[in-house]
Design an enzyme around this catalytic site. Structure first.
Site, PDB file in Angstrom:
ATOM      1  CG  ASP A  67      -0.259  -0.465   2.497  1.00 16.77           C
ATOM      2  OD1 ASP A  67       0.970  -0.333   2.582  1.00 16.77           O
ATOM      3  OD2 ASP A  67      -0.954  -0.974   3.392  1.00 16.77           O
ATOM      4  CG  ASN A 137      -8.537  -1.844  12.364  1.00 18.25           C
ATOM      5  OD1 ASN A 137      -7.622  -2.511  11.869  1.00 18.25           O
ATOM      6  ND2 ASN A 137      -9.032  -0.767  11.783  1.00 18.25           N
ATOM      7  CG  HIS A 139      -5.667  -2.588   9.062  1.00 22.39           C
ATOM      8  ND1 HIS A 139      -5.749  -1.228   9.274  1.00 22.39           N
ATOM      9  CD2 HIS A 139      -4.365  -2.907   9.267  1.00 22.39           C
ATOM     10  CE1 HIS A 139      -4.548  -0.756   9.567  1.00 22.39           C
ATOM     11  NE2 HIS A 139      -3.696  -1.753   9.581  1.00 22.39           N
ATOM     12  CD  GLU A 144      -8.575   0.644   8.192  1.00 21.25           C
ATOM     13  OE1 GLU A 144      -8.437  -0.342   8.938  1.00 21.25           O
ATOM     14  OE2 GLU A 144      -7.986   1.718   8.391  1.00 21.25           O
TER      15      GLU A 144
HETATM   16  P1  PGA Z   1       2.525  -1.290  12.377  1.00 23.17           P
HETATM   17  O1  PGA Z   1       1.320  -1.394  11.364  1.00 23.17           O
HETATM   18  O2  PGA Z   1       3.540  -2.295  11.949  1.00 23.17           O
HETATM   19  O3  PGA Z   1       3.029   0.118  12.234  1.00 23.17           O
HETATM   20  O4  PGA Z   1       1.980  -1.593  13.740  1.00 23.17           O
HETATM   21  C1  PGA Z   1       0.860  -2.673  10.994  1.00 23.17           C
HETATM   22  C2  PGA Z   1      -0.422  -2.542  10.214  1.00 23.17           C
HETATM   23  O5  PGA Z   1      -1.184  -1.595  10.472  1.00 23.17           O
HETATM   24  O6  PGA Z   1      -0.667  -3.403   9.354  1.00 23.17           O
END
Ligand code: PGA
Length: 249
Positions: A67, A137, A139, A144
């Site tokens: 992404d 959450n 995702h 999301e």
């Molecule tokens: P993070 O993000 O490694 O910064 O915790 C992971 C994600 O949101 O997939």
């Protein structure tokens, strides 16, 4: 799904760096799906070290990132282009630039950019390994809660909880982008092998939900239960209590 507590982020990251290194070394058509975020910092550090120590030829390697934030140019210090350059591509500047793919967050036509990215994914065939993190959450990528399981690469609106979680990386809360271009859930599932990493107590509930709930769009990561080849590497803090000191299949 194979789930294992590796104890620490450093240990899990080293193991996965070796898996990526092996794939690059043995697979003449190596196609990797890469992820960003705080979870992945040690992974790329270890991988850069392995590559530099052993001078591996990576000219044949193709990479696709999950992404990119909409509105952040490649040189913005919070863009995922910038992140990947800093953690990997500048540390080992021998990748073939034409085979490194990250969505363009400042494309004139974002939908067209997303469609083009999906087309590139299809043209290049299934990724051999897809690396994933997980949001608090549930995702994966920036898909999301509520995202359809058959989603392809598209424009996504980030939820308030993701914006808040990401605000730790930005100077001002208002600077956090509200949208991204993200590989879809069905695009992610095309990979032959999926490796998910999660570290820290804040990820424990998401991991627990991913493992225990029947597949539900409320927790996008539950779709991984439908993939035949998923490995999950955790530290102790992210490991649900019922799995501590156990490996389950
Ligand atoms: P993070 O993000 O490694 O910064 O915790 C992971 C994600 O949101 O997939």
């Amino acid at each position: 799904m194979k789930v294992i507590n590796m104890g620490t982020k450093a240990q899990a990251s080293f193991y996965v760096a070796c898996e990526l290194y092996k794939e690059m070394a043995f697979n003449a058509k190596c196609n990797l799906g890469l992820a960003t975020g705080g979870t992945m910092t040690d992974l790329y550090q270890q991988l850069s070290q392995l590559l530099n120590d052993n001078h591996l030829n990576v000219n044949h390697v193709t990479t696709f990132n999950l992404d990119e934030y909409i509105g952040l140019a490649k040189d913005h210090n919070q863009s995922y282009h910038y992140y990947m350059n800093k953690v990997l591509f500048e540390n080992y500047p021998h990748f073939n630039e034409e085979q490194i793919f990250i969505p363009n967050g400042v494309a004139q036509n974002e939908q067209q950019e997303a469609n083009h990215y999906e087309q590139l994914l299809k043209q290049n065939g299934p990724r051999d390994i897809q690396i994933l993190g997980i949001g608090e959450n549930g995702h994966i990528g920036f898909n999301e809660p509520g995202t359809a399981f058959d989603s392809q690469t598209g424009i996504v609106n980030l939820t308030e909880s993701t914006i808040e979680a990401n605000s730790r990386y930005f100077d001002q809360p208002d600077d956090v982008p509200r949208q991204a271009i993200s590989m879809g859930l069905s695009s992610i599932l095309q990979a032959k092998r999926i490796i998910l990493l999660a570290f820290g107590a804040k990820k424990k509930q998401a991991i627990s939900n991913m493992l225990k709930l029947d597949p539900t769009t409320d927790v996008p990561a539950t779709i991984l239960q439908t993939h035949p080849n998923v490995e999950i590497y955790l530290d102790t803090e992210a490991t649900p209590d019922h799995l501590l000191n156990k490996t389950v299949k």
